[in-house]
Design a protein around this motif. Structure first.
Motif, PDB file in Angstrom:
ATOM      1  N   ILE A  55       0.828  -1.209   0.000  1.00 48.11           N
ATOM      2  CA  ILE A  55       0.000   0.000   0.000  1.00 48.11           C
ATOM      3  C   ILE A  55       0.867   1.266   0.000  1.00 48.11           C
ATOM      4  CG2 ILE A  55      -1.673   1.326   1.376  1.00 48.11           C
ATOM      5  CD1 ILE A  55      -2.980  -1.226   2.191  1.00 48.11           C
ATOM      6  N   LYS A  56       2.112   1.155   0.477  1.00 48.34           N
ATOM      7  CA  LYS A  56       2.985   2.323   0.522  1.00 48.34           C
ATOM      8  C   LYS A  56       3.302   2.872  -0.865  1.00 48.34           C
ATOM      9  CE  LYS A  56       7.314  -0.305   0.424  1.00 48.34           C
ATOM     10  NZ  LYS A  56       7.848   0.284  -0.812  1.00 48.34           N
ATOM     11  N   ASN A  57       3.016   2.094  -1.916  1.00 46.95           N
ATOM     12  CA  ASN A  57       3.287   2.548  -3.288  1.00 46.95           C
ATOM     13  C   ASN A  57       2.140   3.370  -3.893  1.00 46.95           C
ATOM     14  OD1 ASN A  57       5.806   1.215  -3.409  1.00 46.95           O
ATOM     15  ND2 ASN A  57       4.776  -0.732  -3.845  1.00 46.95           N
ATOM     16  N   ILE A  58       1.024   3.469  -3.181  1.00 39.01           N
ATOM     17  CA  ILE A  58      -0.119   4.216  -3.712  1.00 39.01           C
ATOM     18  C   ILE A  58       0.218   5.685  -3.987  1.00 39.01           C
ATOM     19  CG2 ILE A  58      -2.440   5.065  -3.155  1.00 39.01           C
ATOM     20  CD1 ILE A  58      -3.044   2.455  -1.823  1.00 39.01           C
ATOM     21  N   PRO A  59       1.023   6.371  -3.144  1.00 38.51           N
ATOM     22  CA  PRO A  59       1.360   7.769  -3.448  1.00 38.51           C
ATOM     23  C   PRO A  59       2.004   7.986  -4.808  1.00 38.51           C
ATOM     24  CG  PRO A  59       1.892   7.294  -1.163  1.00 38.51           C
ATOM     25  CD  PRO A  59       1.500   5.993  -1.801  1.00 38.51           C
ATOM     26  N   ILE A  60       2.606   6.926  -5.383  1.00 34.95           N
ATOM     27  CA  ILE A  60       3.176   7.068  -6.729  1.00 34.95           C
ATOM     28  C   ILE A  60       2.069   7.402  -7.728  1.00 34.95           C
ATOM     29  CG2 ILE A  60       4.389   5.866  -8.582  1.00 34.95           C
ATOM     30  CD1 ILE A  60       5.788   4.191  -6.449  1.00 34.95           C
ATOM     31  N   MET A  61       0.926   6.712  -7.574  1.00 33.75           N
ATOM     32  CA  MET A  61      -0.223   7.007  -8.444  1.00 33.75           C
ATOM     33  C   MET A  61      -0.715   8.422  -8.213  1.00 33.75           C
ATOM     34  SD  MET A  61      -4.039   5.351  -8.317  1.00 33.75           S
ATOM     35  CE  MET A  61      -4.305   6.166  -6.733  1.00 33.75           C
ATOM     36  N   HIS A  62      -0.740   8.842  -6.953  1.00 36.06           N
ATOM     37  CA  HIS A  62      -1.202  10.193  -6.649  1.00 36.06           C
ATOM     38  C   HIS A  62      -0.279  11.245  -7.250  1.00 36.06           C
ATOM     39  CE1 HIS A  62      -3.387   8.274  -3.043  1.00 36.06           C
ATOM     40  NE2 HIS A  62      -4.283   8.597  -3.962  1.00 36.06           N
ATOM     41  N   GLY A  63       1.009  10.954  -7.285  1.00 37.46           N
ATOM     42  CA  GLY A  63       1.950  11.896  -7.882  1.00 37.46           C
ATOM     43  C   GLY A  63       1.695  12.089  -9.366  1.00 37.46           C
ATOM     44  N   ILE A  64       1.411  10.980 -10.053  1.00 41.70           N
ATOM     45  CA  ILE A  64       1.119  11.071 -11.485  1.00 41.70           C
ATOM     46  C   ILE A  64      -0.199  11.799 -11.734  1.00 41.70           C
ATOM     47  CG2 ILE A  64       0.680   9.725 -13.576  1.00 41.70           C
ATOM     48  CD1 ILE A  64       2.450   7.522 -12.383  1.00 41.70           C
ATOM     49  N   LEU A  65      -1.227  11.410 -10.982  1.00 43.36           N
ATOM     50  CA  LEU A  65      -2.533  12.050 -11.148  1.00 43.36           C
ATOM     51  C   LEU A  65      -2.512  13.513 -10.709  1.00 43.36           C
ATOM     52  CD1 LEU A  65      -4.957   9.228  -9.955  1.00 43.36           C
ATOM     53  CD2 LEU A  65      -4.396   9.898 -12.288  1.00 43.36           C
ATOM     54  N   GLY A  66      -1.665  13.830  -9.732  1.00 39.38           N
ATOM     55  CA  GLY A  66      -1.560  15.217  -9.291  1.00 39.38           C
ATOM     56  C   GLY A  66      -1.075  16.129 -10.400  1.00 39.38           C
ATOM     57  N   PHE A  67      -0.174  15.643 -11.232  1.00 44.58           N
ATOM     58  CA  PHE A  67       0.295  16.434 -12.377  1.00 44.58           C
ATOM     59  C   PHE A  67      -0.841  16.657 -13.369  1.00 44.58           C
ATOM     60  CE2 PHE A  67       2.039  16.400 -16.727  1.00 44.58           C
ATOM     61  CZ  PHE A  67       2.778  17.580 -16.672  1.00 44.58           C
ATOM     62  N   VAL A  68      -1.642  15.618 -13.588  1.00 45.13           N
ATOM     63  CA  VAL A  68      -2.760  15.727 -14.526  1.00 45.13           C
ATOM     64  C   VAL A  68      -3.801  16.709 -14.012  1.00 45.13           C
ATOM     65  CG1 VAL A  68      -4.635  14.480 -15.668  1.00 45.13           C
ATOM     66  CG2 VAL A  68      -2.393  13.398 -15.402  1.00 45.13           C
ATOM     67  N   ILE A  69      -4.154  16.590 -12.737  1.00 43.75           N
ATOM     68  CA  ILE A  69      -5.200  17.453 -12.195  1.00 43.75           C
ATOM     69  C   ILE A  69      -4.736  18.905 -12.129  1.00 43.75           C
ATOM     70  CG2 ILE A  69      -4.647  17.319  -9.724  1.00 43.75           C
ATOM     71  CD1 ILE A  69      -7.616  16.929  -9.195  1.00 43.75           C
ATOM     72  N   SER A  70      -3.431  19.122 -11.941  1.00 39.56           N
ATOM     73  CA  SER A  70      -2.921  20.490 -11.938  1.00 39.56           C
ATOM     74  C   SER A  70      -3.062  21.125 -13.308  1.00 39.56           C
ATOM     75  CB  SER A  70      -1.457  20.518 -11.493  1.00 39.56           C
ATOM     76  OG  SER A  70      -0.633  19.815 -12.417  1.00 39.56           O
ATOM     77  N   LEU A  71      -2.819  20.363 -14.376  1.00 44.80           N
ATOM     78  CA  LEU A  71      -2.993  20.886 -15.732  1.00 44.80           C
ATOM     79  C   LEU A  71      -4.459  21.226 -15.993  1.00 44.80           C
ATOM     80  CD1 LEU A  71      -0.679  18.544 -17.854  1.00 44.80           C
ATOM     81  CD2 LEU A  71      -0.229  20.884 -17.100  1.00 44.80           C
ATOM     82  N   LEU A  72      -5.354  20.354 -15.543  1.00 40.51           N
ATOM     83  CA  LEU A  72      -6.779  20.598 -15.744  1.00 40.51           C
ATOM     84  C   LEU A  72      -7.233  21.858 -15.014  1.00 40.51           C
ATOM     85  CD1 LEU A  72      -8.241  16.986 -15.422  1.00 40.51           C
ATOM     86  CD2 LEU A  72      -8.115  18.370 -17.493  1.00 40.51           C
ATOM     87  N   LEU A  73      -6.762  22.037 -13.781  1.00 37.13           N
ATOM     88  CA  LEU A  73      -7.182  23.204 -13.000  1.00 37.13           C
ATOM     89  C   LEU A  73      -6.583  24.498 -13.545  1.00 37.13           C
ATOM     90  CD1 LEU A  73      -7.069  21.771  -9.363  1.00 37.13           C
ATOM     91  CD2 LEU A  73      -9.081  22.394 -10.696  1.00 37.13           C
ATOM     92  N   VAL A  74      -5.358  24.423 -14.067  1.00 36.01           N
ATOM     93  CA  VAL A  74      -4.763  25.609 -14.693  1.00 36.01           C
ATOM     94  C   VAL A  74      -5.591  26.032 -15.899  1.00 36.01           C
ATOM     95  CG1 VAL A  74      -2.795  26.428 -16.036  1.00 36.01           C
ATOM     96  CG2 VAL A  74      -2.416  25.264 -13.871  1.00 36.01           C
ATOM     97  N   PHE A  75      -5.953  25.067 -16.731  1.00 29.50           N
ATOM     98  CA  PHE A  75      -6.787  25.384 -17.889  1.00 29.50           C
ATOM     99  C   PHE A  75      -8.146  25.913 -17.449  1.00 29.50           C
ATOM    100  CE2 PHE A  75     -10.036  24.082 -20.969  1.00 29.50           C
ATOM    101  CZ  PHE A  75      -9.573  24.737 -22.104  1.00 29.50           C
ATOM    102  N   ARG A  76      -8.694  25.334 -16.390  1.00 31.58           N
ATOM    103  CA  ARG A  76     -10.016  25.731 -15.888  1.00 31.58           C
ATOM    104  C   ARG A  76     -10.001  27.179 -15.396  1.00 31.58           C
ATOM    105  NH1 ARG A  76     -14.679  26.821 -14.928  1.00 31.58           N
ATOM    106  NH2 ARG A  76     -16.096  25.724 -13.524  1.00 31.58           N
ATOM    107  N   THR A  77      -9.013  27.523 -14.576  1.00 32.71           N
ATOM    108  CA  THR A  77      -8.955  28.873 -14.028  1.00 32.71           C
ATOM    109  C   THR A  77      -8.625  29.901 -15.113  1.00 32.71           C
ATOM    110  OG1 THR A  77      -6.650  28.442 -13.364  1.00 32.71           O
ATOM    111  CG2 THR A  77      -8.364  28.155 -11.694  1.00 32.71           C
ATOM    112  N   ASN A  78      -7.752  29.544 -16.053  1.00 32.88           N
ATOM    113  CA  ASN A  78      -7.428  30.471 -17.142  1.00 32.88           C
ATOM    114  C   ASN A  78      -8.650  30.757 -18.009  1.00 32.88           C
ATOM    115  OD1 ASN A  78      -4.785  30.731 -16.353  1.00 32.88           O
ATOM    116  ND2 ASN A  78      -3.967  29.278 -17.831  1.00 32.88           N
TER     117      ASN A  78
END
Length: 287
Positions: A55-78
């Motif tokens: 289970i300690k490897n789950i944050p790896i998935m969060h790191g990848i998805l965090g990059f994706v969600i940051s791009l989406l939110l940047v586009f959303r706010t812009n």
């Protein structure tokens, strides 16, 4: 619209205004904090999961998805800010157009009754356009499941524009203005409708539903899965971390939702009522 000094940024940290997102998100943040602490308890204390567990490897998935969600939110706010800024430019154009129209009329018209008519109706257009854009039904004009009865919902800015155009035409027929002056004044009248139509485009065309719904679902499931990975290394401290991450992501979405419709009465909306009042003051000075 909130008036503030942009240079005194440090005071913003300790100032809580009613438009702050933390006031809207606080109940959900408390619920997520309890949820994260509960997951931490069952995972670390009850089940005895340690750092050697997969289970300690789950944050790896969060790191990848965090990059994706940051791009989406940047586009959303812009995208939301572009709508807000375009609306500000349109109302700035309305101010200049009202001034230009008034200056030309002040030089052309000699009869006080004619001048009084435009002294009243030019500011009236801005005031009625403000009420028109602030009306919730204006945002529903393009909805397939909404049927607005035209007889009871006349387009009021068009009615004011029609009266001004009829007045200009009457002045031409009465030989009070020439054909060249009619053409010059007509260009100013056309600009009123162009500005109104552009504002309506912003008002009644929200961000596509699928895109907005996907971001909200993404933020929810991303936040809900954070405790499973971070509880292993952080224990109960995962709760405030997860709450803070949710606060940042959800706040960006709330801010984007608020500013993408800049014609309301929210704290971050455009001060179009004040702008319309300034137009009235300027027109009365010029004519």
């Amino acid at each position: 619209m909130i008036s503030y000094d942009t240079k005194e940024w440090f005071t913003f940290i300790f100032r809580f205004h009613r438009s702050d997102t933390i006031r809207q998100l606080f109940p959900i943040m408390v619920a997520i904090g309890v949820y994260a602490a509960t997951i931490g308890y069952f995972e670390v204390i009850y089940l005895g999961v340690d750092e050697n567990h997969y289970i300690k490897n789950i944050p790896i998935m969060h790191g990848i998805l965090g990059f994706v969600i940051s791009l989406l939110l940047v586009f959303r706010t812009n995208t939301a800010y572009d709508r807000w800024w375009e609306a500000r430019k349109l109302w700035g154009a309305l101010v200049n157009n009202s001034r230009n129209f008034s200056i030309k009329l002040s030089a052309i018209l000699k009869d006080e009754n004619d001048r009084k008519f435009f002294r009243k109706f030019i500011p009236a257009y801005a005031s009625i356009l403000y009420k028109h854009l602030n009306n919730s039904e204006t945002a529903k004009q393009l909805f397939d499941d909404v049927d607005l009865e035209l007889d009871h919902h006349k387009h009021k800015p068009n009615q004011v524009k029609r009266m001004m155009y009829h007045k200009i035409n009457d002045l031409y027929e009465a030989k009070k203005i020439t054909g060249d002056q009619l053409i010059i004044l007509n260009n100013e009248l056309v600009a009123f409708t162009d500005i109104c139509g552009a504002c309506e485009r912003i008002k009644n065309t929200p961000i596509p539903y699928s895109y907005s719904a996907f971001i909200k679902k993404f933020i929810f499931f991303y936040t809900m899965t954070l405790p499973f990975g971070y509880a292993v290394s952080l224990g109960y401290y995962a709760a405030p971390v997860v709450v803070f991450i949710f606060y940042v992501l959800a706040s960006l979405e709330l801010i984007a939702e608020e500013i993408e419709d800049p014609f309301g009465d929210d704290e971050n909306d455009l001060p179009i009522k004040k702008i319309s009042e300034n137009i009235k003051k300027h027109v009365e000075e010029l004519i």
